[in-house]
Design a protein around this motif. Structure first.
Motif, PDB file in Angstrom:
ATOM      1  N   VAL A  75      20.341   8.593  34.052  1.00  0.00           N
ATOM      2  CA  VAL A  75      19.488   9.338  33.238  1.00  0.00           C
ATOM      3  C   VAL A  75      19.704   9.474  31.746  1.00  0.00           C
ATOM      4  O   VAL A  75      18.706   9.307  30.794  1.00  0.00           O
ATOM      5  N   GLN A  78      18.058   6.080  30.564  1.00  0.00           N
ATOM      6  CA  GLN A  78      16.557   6.182  30.224  1.00  0.00           C
ATOM      7  C   GLN A  78      16.348   6.777  28.754  1.00  0.00           C
ATOM      8  O   GLN A  78      15.388   6.482  28.323  1.00  0.00           O
ATOM      9  N   VAL A  79      17.139   8.028  28.614  1.00  0.00           N
ATOM     10  CA  VAL A  79      16.938   8.614  27.333  1.00  0.00           C
ATOM     11  C   VAL A  79      17.159   7.901  26.328  1.00  0.00           C
ATOM     12  O   VAL A  79      16.442   7.679  25.363  1.00  0.00           O
ATOM     13  N   ALA A  82      14.596   5.283  25.369  1.00  0.00           N
ATOM     14  CA  ALA A  82      13.357   5.993  24.936  1.00  0.00           C
ATOM     15  C   ALA A  82      13.388   6.608  23.499  1.00  0.00           C
ATOM     16  O   ALA A  82      12.572   7.064  22.933  1.00  0.00           O
ATOM     17  N   PRO A  84      13.227   7.514  19.597  1.00  0.00           N
ATOM     18  CA  PRO A  84      12.500   7.070  18.572  1.00  0.00           C
ATOM     19  C   PRO A  84      13.351   6.785  17.572  1.00  0.00           C
ATOM     20  O   PRO A  84      12.776   5.950  16.609  1.00  0.00           O
ATOM     21  N   THR A 103      12.653  12.869  15.947  1.00  0.00           N
ATOM     22  CA  THR A 103      11.691  14.179  16.124  1.00  0.00           C
ATOM     23  C   THR A 103      12.194  14.559  17.490  1.00  0.00           C
ATOM     24  O   THR A 103      11.961  15.868  17.694  1.00  0.00           O
ATOM     25  N   TYR A 104      12.941  13.944  18.101  1.00  0.00           N
ATOM     26  CA  TYR A 104      13.179  14.233  19.633  1.00  0.00           C
ATOM     27  C   TYR A 104      14.718  14.616  20.019  1.00  0.00           C
ATOM     28  O   TYR A 104      15.421  14.319  19.111  1.00  0.00           O
ATOM     29  N   GLY A 105      14.775  15.759  20.565  1.00  0.00           N
ATOM     30  CA  GLY A 105      15.785  16.163  21.047  1.00  0.00           C
ATOM     31  C   GLY A 105      15.927  16.615  22.474  1.00  0.00           C
ATOM     32  O   GLY A 105      15.019  16.908  23.177  1.00  0.00           O
ATOM     33  N   THR A 106      17.061  16.464  23.290  1.00  0.00           N
ATOM     34  CA  THR A 106      17.498  16.415  24.508  1.00  0.00           C
ATOM     35  C   THR A 106      18.733  17.141  24.713  1.00  0.00           C
ATOM     36  O   THR A 106      19.694  16.996  24.022  1.00  0.00           O
ATOM     37  N   LYS A 107      18.822  17.807  25.782  1.00  0.00           N
ATOM     38  CA  LYS A 107      20.253  18.389  26.246  1.00  0.00           C
ATOM     39  C   LYS A 107      20.433  18.157  27.784  1.00  0.00           C
ATOM     40  O   LYS A 107      19.762  18.818  28.463  1.00  0.00           O
ATOM     41  N   LEU A 108      21.505  17.238  27.877  1.00  0.00           N
ATOM     42  CA  LEU A 108      21.941  16.851  29.241  1.00  0.00           C
ATOM     43  C   LEU A 108      22.870  17.728  29.825  1.00  0.00           C
ATOM     44  O   LEU A 108      23.959  17.841  29.144  1.00  0.00           O
ATOM     45  N   GLN A 109      23.028  17.911  31.120  1.00  0.00           N
ATOM     46  CA  GLN A 109      24.025  18.672  31.675  1.00  0.00           C
ATOM     47  C   GLN A 109      25.089  17.663  31.729  1.00  0.00           C
ATOM     48  O   GLN A 109      25.183  16.508  32.403  1.00  0.00           O
TER      49      GLN A 109
ATOM     50  N   LEU B 268      11.212  12.581  30.739  1.00  0.00           N
ATOM     51  CA  LEU B 268      12.519  12.022  31.286  1.00  0.00           C
ATOM     52  C   LEU B 268      13.245  13.301  31.850  1.00  0.00           C
ATOM     53  O   LEU B 268      13.860  13.059  33.042  1.00  0.00           O
ATOM     54  N   TYR B 295      18.605  17.535  35.322  1.00  0.00           N
ATOM     55  CA  TYR B 295      19.469  16.997  34.414  1.00  0.00           C
ATOM     56  C   TYR B 295      19.361  17.599  33.083  1.00  0.00           C
ATOM     57  O   TYR B 295      20.610  17.430  32.634  1.00  0.00           O
ATOM     58  N   ARG B 297      17.139  19.625  29.543  1.00  0.00           N
ATOM     59  CA  ARG B 297      16.033  20.037  28.765  1.00  0.00           C
ATOM     60  C   ARG B 297      15.646  19.116  27.690  1.00  0.00           C
ATOM     61  O   ARG B 297      16.687  18.643  26.855  1.00  0.00           O
ATOM     62  N   SER B 298      14.277  18.809  27.154  1.00  0.00           N
ATOM     63  CA  SER B 298      14.076  18.128  26.091  1.00  0.00           C
ATOM     64  C   SER B 298      13.185  18.506  25.255  1.00  0.00           C
ATOM     65  O   SER B 298      12.204  19.158  25.805  1.00  0.00           O
ATOM     66  N   GLN B 299      12.716  18.330  24.050  1.00  0.00           N
ATOM     67  CA  GLN B 299      11.805  18.687  23.215  1.00  0.00           C
ATOM     68  C   GLN B 299      11.526  17.860  22.095  1.00  0.00           C
ATOM     69  O   GLN B 299      12.158  17.085  21.672  1.00  0.00           O
ATOM     70  N   GLU B 300      10.252  17.949  21.887  1.00  0.00           N
ATOM     71  CA  GLU B 300       9.849  16.966  20.394  1.00  0.00           C
ATOM     72  C   GLU B 300       8.610  17.504  19.961  1.00  0.00           C
ATOM     73  O   GLU B 300       7.603  18.523  20.805  1.00  0.00           O
TER      74      GLU B 300
END
Lengths: 364, 364
Positions: A75, A78-79, A82, A84, A103-109, B268, B295, B297-300
């Protein structure tokens, strides 16, 4: 705990580590990536039980204490692929890893680190070699290892390390390849590496020196950003020296690529269910290749430089064994024929370190 | 009967014909390639029952009479691709085809022509179009056809041919795409082509004019060296016009590639087992994309040009449906939202012929 790393560097290192870590496993903790932040570096590590791997990349860490995290490797991979932006900002919280890029943000457990196996790499390495040369030696022979065989040891590549040479050998009982590096590693050991691990070692070895250590049934090495342990095979590798013939009534020299292509073309008519047989007939500086099967028959003739005390010889081979042995080397090759039913030996005129042996098919 | 042809020309034509002919079939004669020699050309033909294909290539034939031969298509294809020379000399005997090229020669067993189905192609074509434009129309919509659906007709692409336009339409019930070519073909017909055949048509269409004919439940076309019959689907294609909404309280303009990449990244984290859901929220010229799954959450967020009488709207989509619709067109796209639960319509600002519709997921 926060760190910023270049995306490409993280993605490249992670790509290698991710290839080792199983995407699914009956033991879910095995599919976790371990991340250690320590001073000014970030270390990614994981294992598939046959191979342990660790990749260290420089990173701006906003703390000097050392902390360990774990999360699903694929996981995260993959992030990262991807993302940017050029840079990746990683912020490790108690339960989440926040990843921000452009511009992208994610929070992974995050996963619990309690179930992750602690990997141990040697503190010192007794041996070393040029990484590219070791990679080349393994690359030249791996094709000859068995894919499935009644004796597991045939699925390994032997590495002979002594004070004069480093030699890689593979055989499946019907053919053999060795690559004799005339360089000592500083180690004295005979080891057998599973051929699947050999594939990974070749992919991991880069430039410069590779440090080597053999201990406790494993080969450990360090090269560039990677530290790796490879579990070795147990068992006795066949005594290959005694099966390589020494007298050859006929030998020919021919371009290996040209011959490999001719054999492949002719083999299109060969019967796949009958060992993919192609016939060769050497006479008067002419190498005639023929094959026959249910769809028809084909032939091709090449001019070769012929020498030896006999004037002609007829041989039959599994076409794949011929082409595998030929494409492993470049330029002109010498084919030495010991007889119609005894092994043939191929050596590269350009690279004297490479030798291949193929046992002809029994005919009639 | 002997003929000489350039290897590349034979290999290219054969490559297309070979793709249609099944390599295995419960009816072995279906895997045969038919070769007709006639005057100064050689014709290769075959069928998979859904598609009949014929490719004609110029050839020096040493006879003016017409003869037909048959042989296993894929064996012939393998041999032709492997040939070493620029030219191929084909000599047809009673039972064998001898193929000579450079130093290589092969003799292939010929099959009996008695079991080969005689293919018939139209003598005249009532319609025509620019081949590249027809290919483009089909390429823009095929993604929206169903892969597996309870109604077979959803697995087809509809072609509306009338005196004003040529329109290709595909829908799987959850999304729709059409491409409206403002050019008349000279035909007046509504036909549905199986989407697997559509893939082949796109690969076969080259430059220049494609001649078209619709008759007896099949579409026939001729373009370049190829003549092709495609079996059409039976059944009633859904009345798609009535489901496309006409009022849109909000619409935005955004670069399609940029949006597609952002959606892919955010997705993703989406839950694959819950329709791969991503959420969009439009407000104040800002398009916020979010996803959440097991897994994390994500945002853009993307800046967009926003218009319309309402100031904000929340929507949810299957991420794949969004990206498929977006990547089919280039440049800026207008996204028109009819409501949270009613279809959204995407159109390309660069290519007014393309329109896509996606039905939002039901939320809550």
């Amino acid at each position: 705990m926060r760190t910023t790393v270049p995306r490409k560097q993280l993605a490249d290192a992670l790509g290698h580590v991710e290839r080792i870590i199983p995407s699914r496993s009956s033991n879910p903790s095995l599919s976790l990536l371990q991340i250690d932040l320590n001073g000014r570096s970030m270390t990614l590590s994981g294992s598939n039980l046959d191979i342990d791997i660790e990749a260290k990349i420089p990173a701006d860490v906003d703390s000097t204490s050392s902390l360990t995290y774990a999360l699903p490797a694929h996981v995260f991979g993959q992030v990262v692929r991807a993302l940017p932006g050029e840079l990746v900002e990683l912020t490790f919280g108690d339960n989440e890893l926040e990843i921000v890029s452009g511009t992208y943000g994610t929070k992974l457990q995050l996963a619990s680190t309690s179930s992750v196996t602690l990997l141990e790499f040697p503190l010192s390495y007794a041996g070393s070699l040029d990484a590219q040369k070791l990679s080349s030696a393994l690359s030249h022979v791996r094709y000859a290892a068995a894919v499935a065989e009644y004796q597991a040891i045939f699925r390994g590549v032997k590495l002979e390390l002594d004070d004069k040479k480093t030699r890689a050998i593979a055989t499946d009982g019907f053919r053999l390849a060795y690559y004799n590096l005339p360089e000592a590693s500083g180690l004295d050991a005979n080891i057998v590496i599973p051929s699947r691990s050999v594939e990974e070692i070749i992919k991991l070895l880069g430039d410069g020196e590779v440090k080597l250590s053999v201990d406790n049934g494993q080969l450990s090495f360090a090269n560039g950003p990677f530290r790796v342990n490879v579990k070795l095979m147990e068992g006795t590798f066949p005594d290959y020296n005694r099966v390589i013939p020494s007298t050859f009534p006929i030998n020919v020299s021919v371009n290996s690529k040209q011959l490999a292509e001719a054999v492949s073309r002719v083999a299109l008519m060969a019967d796949k269910s009958a060992n993919n047989r192609v016939d060769m007939f050497v006479k008067d500086g002419n190498l005639q290749i023929t094959a026959e099967g249910s769809y028809g028959r084909s032939q091709e003739a090449l001019e070769v430089q012929q020498e030896g005390k006999e004037s002609e010889m007829a041989l039959a081979y599994n076409a794949k064994y011929l082409t595998d042995a030929l494409v492993a080397a470049e330029g002109d090759m010498q084919l030495r024929f010991s007889g119609t039913t005894s092994p043939s030996v191929f050596s590269s005129l350009k690279d004297p370190n490479y030798l291949a042996m193929v046992v002809p098919l029994r005919t009639g």
